[in-house]
Design a protein around this motif. Structure first.
Motif, PDB file in Angstrom:
ATOM      1  N   ASP A  27      79.663  29.768  37.869  1.00  0.00           N
ATOM      2  CA  ASP A  27      80.257  30.906  38.565  1.00  0.00           C
ATOM      3  C   ASP A  27      81.545  31.300  37.844  1.00  0.00           C
ATOM      4  OD1 ASP A  27      81.754  32.455  40.372  1.00  0.00           O
ATOM      5  OD2 ASP A  27      80.711  31.569  42.068  1.00  0.00           O
ATOM      6  N   CYS A  30      84.862  31.246  40.559  1.00  0.00           N
ATOM      7  CA  CYS A  30      85.462  30.003  41.045  1.00  0.00           C
ATOM      8  C   CYS A  30      85.197  28.822  40.107  1.00  0.00           C
ATOM      9  CB  CYS A  30      84.958  29.684  42.453  1.00  0.00           C
ATOM     10  SG  CYS A  30      83.199  29.293  42.493  1.00  0.00           S
ATOM     11  N   CYS A  51      78.159  31.635  43.314  1.00  0.00           N
ATOM     12  CA  CYS A  51      77.824  30.686  44.370  1.00  0.00           C
ATOM     13  C   CYS A  51      77.694  31.396  45.705  1.00  0.00           C
ATOM     14  CB  CYS A  51      78.885  29.593  44.435  1.00  0.00           C
ATOM     15  SG  CYS A  51      80.501  30.185  44.952  1.00  0.00           S
ATOM     16  N   CYS A  55      82.139  35.635  45.879  1.00  0.00           N
ATOM     17  CA  CYS A  55      82.457  35.539  44.457  1.00  0.00           C
ATOM     18  C   CYS A  55      81.857  36.723  43.706  1.00  0.00           C
ATOM     19  CB  CYS A  55      81.945  34.224  43.875  1.00  0.00           C
ATOM     20  SG  CYS A  55      82.992  32.819  44.316  1.00  0.00           S
TER      21      CYS A  55
HETATM   22 ZN   LIG Z   1      82.001  30.980  43.482  1.00  0.00          ZN
END
Ligand SMILES: [Zn+2]
Length: 68
Positions: A27, A30, A51, A55
């Motif tokens: 990702d 994050c 995720c 995000c």
């Molecule tokens: Zn994420």
């Protein structure tokens, strides 16, 4: 299912094969490694995986912030 695919990709890479379309499995927002049930977005012809929808929305609102 997707974890199995990742394991398979690693095995193939270890054998020395180059995979042309290697999916981005971290990702970019994050930094989390995507396990299952992820969502994706395409930016400049490259597919990115996230995720969560949060995000994904962060990324889509300002993609260049998360890419070098
Ligand atoms: Zn994420």
């Amino acid at each position: 299912m997707k974890n199995k695919f990742k394991t398979l990709l690693r095995k193939i890479r270890r054998m020395g094969f180059k995979i042309k379309e290697e999916p981005e499995i971290d990702d970019p927002v994050c930094g989390m490694e995507i396990a299952d049930d992820f969502t994706s977005s395409e930016y400049k012809g490259v597919k990115y995986y996230f995720c969560s929808e949060n995000c994904k929305m962060d990324f889509e609102s300002n993609p260049s912030k998360y890419l070098d």
